[in-house]
Design an enzyme around this catalytic site. Sequence first.
Site, PDB file in Angstrom:
ATOM      1  N   LYS A   1       0.830  -1.205   0.000  1.00 47.13           N
ATOM      2  CA  LYS A   1       0.000   0.000   0.000  1.00 47.13           C
ATOM      3  C   LYS A   1       0.866   1.257   0.000  1.00 47.13           C
ATOM      4  O   LYS A   1       0.538   2.243  -0.645  1.00 47.13           O
ATOM      5  CB  LYS A   1      -0.925   0.008   1.231  1.00 47.13           C
ATOM      6  CG  LYS A   1      -1.947  -1.112   1.235  1.00 47.13           C
ATOM      7  CD  LYS A   1      -3.337  -0.602   0.916  1.00 47.13           C
ATOM      8  CE  LYS A   1      -4.315  -1.740   0.620  1.00 47.13           C
ATOM      9  NZ  LYS A   1      -4.616  -2.558   1.806  1.00 47.13           N
TER      10      LYS A   1
ATOM     11  N   LYS B   1      -8.705 -15.516 -11.558  1.00 46.74           N
ATOM     12  CA  LYS B   1      -9.736 -15.325 -10.555  1.00 46.74           C
ATOM     13  C   LYS B   1     -10.697 -14.184 -10.865  1.00 46.74           C
ATOM     14  O   LYS B   1     -10.299 -13.177 -11.451  1.00 46.74           O
ATOM     15  CB  LYS B   1      -9.001 -15.002  -9.250  1.00 46.74           C
ATOM     16  CG  LYS B   1      -9.664 -15.460  -8.005  1.00 46.74           C
ATOM     17  CD  LYS B   1      -8.737 -15.238  -6.824  1.00 46.74           C
ATOM     18  CE  LYS B   1      -9.321 -14.183  -5.924  1.00 46.74           C
ATOM     19  NZ  LYS B   1      -8.658 -14.020  -4.672  1.00 46.74           N
TER      20      LYS B   1
ATOM     21  N   LYS C   1     -12.726  -7.856  -8.136  1.00 50.44           N
ATOM     22  CA  LYS C   1     -13.178  -6.484  -8.357  1.00 50.44           C
ATOM     23  C   LYS C   1     -12.209  -5.712  -9.235  1.00 50.44           C
ATOM     24  O   LYS C   1     -12.589  -5.029 -10.155  1.00 50.44           O
ATOM     25  CB  LYS C   1     -13.270  -5.758  -7.004  1.00 50.44           C
ATOM     26  CG  LYS C   1     -14.640  -5.781  -6.400  1.00 50.44           C
ATOM     27  CD  LYS C   1     -14.654  -4.989  -5.106  1.00 50.44           C
ATOM     28  CE  LYS C   1     -14.017  -5.764  -4.003  1.00 50.44           C
ATOM     29  NZ  LYS C   1     -14.475  -5.555  -2.663  1.00 50.44           N
TER      30      LYS C   1
END
Length: 333
Positions: free
Chosen positions: A111, A194, A197
Site C-alpha cells: 500500500k 480469478k 473487483k
Amino acid sequence: MEIVVSGIRPTGNLHLGNYYGALVNFIKMQEENKCFFFIADWHSLTTHPDPDRLPINVKNVLSEYLACGLDPEKATVYIQSDVPEIAELYLLLNMHAYLGELEKTVSFKEKARQNPNNVNAGLLTYPVLMATDILIHHADYVPVGKDQEQHLEMTRNYAARFNYKYGVEYFKQPTAYNFGKELIKIPGLDGSGKMGKSEGNCIYLTDSPKDIENKVKKALTDNGPEGINTPKPDYIENLFTILKVVSTPEVVAYYDNLWNTGETKWYGKLKKQLAEDIIRTTSPIRERIDSIKNDDAYLQQVTKEGAAKARETAGKTLREVREMMGLSFHSAR
Ligand code: TRP
C-alpha cells in the site's frame, strides 16, 4: 462451541466469486459455531473514502450479506465502529506492536508503494486493529483469504507477546481458516484467472439479468475444440467451472460431451445456458438485496442488536485487559 471472527471491508459490491468463495462458507459456519461477522469500516478509513459514499457502502455490504443468508439470529453481525471497546483495546495493543515488524508487513509495503503520499499511521497499524478485532472475541478460527495470513500470524504474535509480558494465559492463538477442498475459486470471464473487483471481470450479485447476459456473451471463446478429447484451454475451462456451480450435472455432462466429441458451433448455446443458470441463482438474492436495502428499520435493528451483543464480549475482554495492564486505579467507572 468454537468462536469464529471475520471482517469484511465495505468496498464495492459482492460478486459470484465472493459468494461461492467465502459467503457460502460463512453461512455454513454460523450453524455450528459462535460467529462474529462485522463490517470493518475503521479499516477502510486508511484510504480516506468519500464521507458521503462510506455509509452507502456499509449499507450495501450489510444488505448483501444478509440477503445471502447471514443470519443475525445465529451470528453476531455488527459494524466495527459501533463497538468503541475495539478502539480502546487497539490503543492498548499498539503499545506492544513494534515499528520494525509493522514496516515489514507485506500489505503495508504494498500500500505504501501504491500510495506514497498517504502512508498514514493507521495504515501502519492496520494489523494491530485486525488483531484487536480477532482477540477481543477470543476467536479460534478466522476465515480469510490467503492474502490475510500474515495478519493472522501477527495476531498470534501479539497474543503470545501479551500473555508472556503479563504472565497470563489469556489470549488464544487464532488460526486462519481456509476452506480447503471446499473452496471454490470462481474464475473471471476474461480467461485471466480469478474473478476479482480489480480485474473488472466480475458478475455482481446485483447485476440485472440483462447485465449478466451481456457479460457472459462477451466471455472469451475460440473456434471450438481442435479434435476429439483435447484438453480445454483455460478460458473454456473457466466457463465450465462456473457452469458446474450454477447448473445441474446433466447440463455439465452434455456440454462436456460436445467438447469431447470435437464438435464446434455450440458456444452460443452454452453461453445462453450459463447466463440463464447464473440468473436463476442470483435473481432471488438480488431481489432480497433490494428489499433489505429499502428496509431501514430492519437494518437499524440488526446493527443495533449486533452492536449490543458484540459489546458484551468486547467489554468483558477490555475490562480484563485494563486490569492486567494496571489501569486499575481511577475514579469509579
Ligand atoms: N483485513 C481484512 C481484509 O482486508 C478485513 C478484516 C478486518 C478482518 N478485520 C478483520 C478479517 C478481522 C478477519 C478478521 O479482508
